[in-house]
Design a protein around this motif. Structure first.
Motif, PDB file in Angstrom:
ATOM      1  N   UNK A 108     -78.480  14.876  46.646  1.00 38.16           N
ATOM      2  CA  UNK A 108     -77.190  15.556  46.497  1.00 38.16           C
ATOM      3  C   UNK A 108     -76.396  14.902  45.381  1.00 38.16           C
ATOM      4  N   UNK A 109     -76.329  13.578  45.412  1.00 34.18           N
ATOM      5  CA  UNK A 109     -75.529  12.852  44.435  1.00 34.18           C
ATOM      6  C   UNK A 109     -75.991  13.041  43.009  1.00 34.18           C
ATOM      7  N   UNK A 112     -74.267  15.617  40.772  1.00 33.05           N
ATOM      8  CA  UNK A 112     -72.826  15.500  40.564  1.00 33.05           C
ATOM      9  C   UNK A 112     -72.520  14.651  39.338  1.00 33.05           C
ATOM     10  N   UNK A 113     -71.299  14.780  38.858  1.00 33.91           N
ATOM     11  CA  UNK A 113     -70.800  13.961  37.753  1.00 33.91           C
ATOM     12  C   UNK A 113     -69.543  13.230  38.201  1.00 33.91           C
ATOM     13  N   UNK A 114     -69.287  12.072  37.581  1.00 33.94           N
ATOM     14  CA  UNK A 114     -68.107  11.303  37.921  1.00 33.94           C
ATOM     15  C   UNK A 114     -68.325  10.436  39.139  1.00 33.94           C
ATOM     16  N   UNK A 115     -67.226   9.958  39.725  1.00 33.68           N
ATOM     17  CA  UNK A 115     -67.253   9.074  40.886  1.00 33.68           C
ATOM     18  C   UNK A 115     -67.169   9.938  42.141  1.00 33.68           C
ATOM     19  N   UNK A 116     -68.286  10.073  42.865  1.00 31.44           N
ATOM     20  CA  UNK A 116     -68.389  11.060  43.937  1.00 31.44           C
ATOM     21  C   UNK A 116     -68.867  10.417  45.232  1.00 31.44           C
ATOM     22  N   UNK A 117     -68.219  10.794  46.324  1.00 27.76           N
ATOM     23  CA  UNK A 117     -68.647  10.436  47.660  1.00 27.76           C
ATOM     24  C   UNK A 117     -69.502  11.569  48.213  1.00 27.76           C
ATOM     25  N   UNK A 118     -70.690  11.234  48.740  1.00 35.36           N
ATOM     26  CA  UNK A 118     -71.559  12.232  49.365  1.00 35.36           C
ATOM     27  C   UNK A 118     -71.625  11.936  50.857  1.00 35.36           C
ATOM     28  N   UNK A 119     -71.362  12.955  51.679  1.00 33.31           N
ATOM     29  CA  UNK A 119     -71.357  12.776  53.131  1.00 33.31           C
ATOM     30  C   UNK A 119     -72.212  13.844  53.800  1.00 33.31           C
ATOM     31  N   UNK A 120     -72.889  13.446  54.887  1.00 33.40           N
ATOM     32  CA  UNK A 120     -73.604  14.394  55.728  1.00 33.40           C
ATOM     33  C   UNK A 120     -73.336  14.041  57.185  1.00 33.40           C
ATOM     34  N   UNK A 121     -73.701  14.947  58.073  1.00 38.78           N
ATOM     35  CA  UNK A 121     -73.374  14.804  59.494  1.00 38.78           C
ATOM     36  C   UNK A 121     -74.243  13.741  60.160  1.00 38.78           C
ATOM     37  N   UNK A 122     -73.606  12.723  60.733  1.00 37.58           N
ATOM     38  CA  UNK A 122     -74.327  11.706  61.497  1.00 37.58           C
ATOM     39  C   UNK A 122     -74.110  11.870  62.999  1.00 37.58           C
ATOM     40  N   UNK A 123     -73.395  12.925  63.382  1.00 33.60           N
ATOM     41  CA  UNK A 123     -73.045  13.164  64.780  1.00 33.60           C
ATOM     42  C   UNK A 123     -72.195  12.006  65.306  1.00 33.60           C
ATOM     43  N   UNK A 124     -71.893  12.005  66.605  1.00 35.05           N
ATOM     44  CA  UNK A 124     -71.051  10.977  67.224  1.00 35.05           C
ATOM     45  C   UNK A 124     -69.720  10.797  66.473  1.00 35.05           C
ATOM     46  N   UNK A 157     -68.840  15.537  48.027  1.00 30.64           N
ATOM     47  CA  UNK A 157     -69.846  16.596  48.126  1.00 30.64           C
ATOM     48  C   UNK A 157     -70.642  16.373  49.402  1.00 30.64           C
ATOM     49  N   UNK A 158     -71.360  17.409  49.831  1.00 28.56           N
ATOM     50  CA  UNK A 158     -72.207  17.266  51.010  1.00 28.56           C
ATOM     51  C   UNK A 158     -71.885  18.281  52.081  1.00 28.56           C
ATOM     52  N   UNK A 173     -72.615  20.800  45.574  1.00 30.66           N
ATOM     53  CA  UNK A 173     -73.832  20.463  46.342  1.00 30.66           C
ATOM     54  C   UNK A 173     -73.524  20.209  47.813  1.00 30.66           C
ATOM     55  N   UNK A 174     -74.248  20.896  48.706  1.00 33.67           N
ATOM     56  CA  UNK A 174     -74.011  20.744  50.137  1.00 33.67           C
ATOM     57  C   UNK A 174     -75.197  20.145  50.880  1.00 33.67           C
ATOM     58  N   UNK A 175     -76.403  20.272  50.332  1.00 32.87           N
ATOM     59  CA  UNK A 175     -77.588  19.708  50.969  1.00 32.87           C
ATOM     60  C   UNK A 175     -78.613  19.357  49.892  1.00 32.87           C
ATOM     61  N   UNK A 176     -79.606  18.542  50.228  1.00 36.09           N
ATOM     62  CA  UNK A 176     -80.603  18.162  49.226  1.00 36.09           C
ATOM     63  C   UNK A 176     -81.350  19.394  48.703  1.00 36.09           C
TER      64      UNK A 176
END
Length: 214
Positions: A108-109, A112-124, A157-158, A173-176
């Motif tokens: 996913x990352x 992207x361009x620039x300084x980006x945080x990528x997050x996905x669901x880890x549950x809990x 993103x993510x 970008x939302x998923x690989x």
């Protein structure tokens, strides 16, 4: 010396997106020949093989023409992640081709361009996350509550259900993706063992781990 042209089967089940694709990689870059994606967090086992076969058919590529397999190694939930990794390993063994594992967040990352945080669901009520600058990972991967993710990124993103937890501009970008997974591989190095990035112990425990006597 790596081959001039690599025909790759690509698999990722680290997120609710059950992804299978076929790509051709050469000196000029990566061409995605076909991709099948099913968005269903509970259907990794049921949908992965149909998606692989569908992508192969759409690409017009026979199994015997594959020269490598690429698989996302997470971070991701235990059950879904092992479906993709076990399937990739099985294809690699049956076809006698190398299997390359990559961090799914990198796929996913890298888009992207620039300084980006990528997050996905880890549950809990937690997220898997990593930080990227111009597509290269600088921090992570890790898992924690959204409020504990270090601040400072310029965009996020993510996972569509989790990017909104951060007061940052959202990127596409939302998923690989098939392309991202192939481009995240270090093709100059020999593939190492496939190591799943669980980042924490699975929910399921053995009797011994629960401290229950028979």
């Amino acid at each position: 010396m790596e081959p001039l042209v690599t025909t790759v089967l690509v698999i990722d089940t680290a997120t609710p997106a059950v992804t299978a694709g076929v790509a051709r990689r050469d000196a000029s870059g990566v061409e995605v020949l076909a991709e099948h994606v099913t968005l269903d967090a509970r259907a990794h086992a049921e949908q992965l093989t149909p998606n692989v076969l569908g992508a192969m058919a759409d690409a017009g590529v026979a199994m015997s023409q594959l020269t490598a397999v690429v698989v996302g190694c997470g971070p991701g939930p235990f059950t879904g992640l092992r479906v993709g990794m076990a399937t990739a390993a099985a294809y690699g063994h049956a076809l006698g081709v190398p299997v390359y594992g990559v961090c799914s967040l990198d796929a996913i990352g890298i888009d992207t361009d620039g300084d980006v945080l990528v997050v996905t669901d880890a549950r809990r009520r937690e997220v898997y996350w990593a930080r990227y600058v111009d597509g290269a990972r600088t921090t992570g991967p890790d898992v924690c509550a959204p409020g504990d993710v270090p601040a400072g990124a310029a965009a996020v993103a993510g996972s569509p259900d989790h990017v909104g937890l951060f007061d940052l501009p959202r990127l596409t970008p939302t998923h690989p993706s098939t392309s991202g997974l192939v481009r995240a591989v270090d093709w100059s190095a020999a593939p190492g063992p496939l190591v799943p990035l669980y980042l924490r112990r699975p929910d399921a425990k053995t009797t011994a781990e629960r401290g229950v006597r028979s």
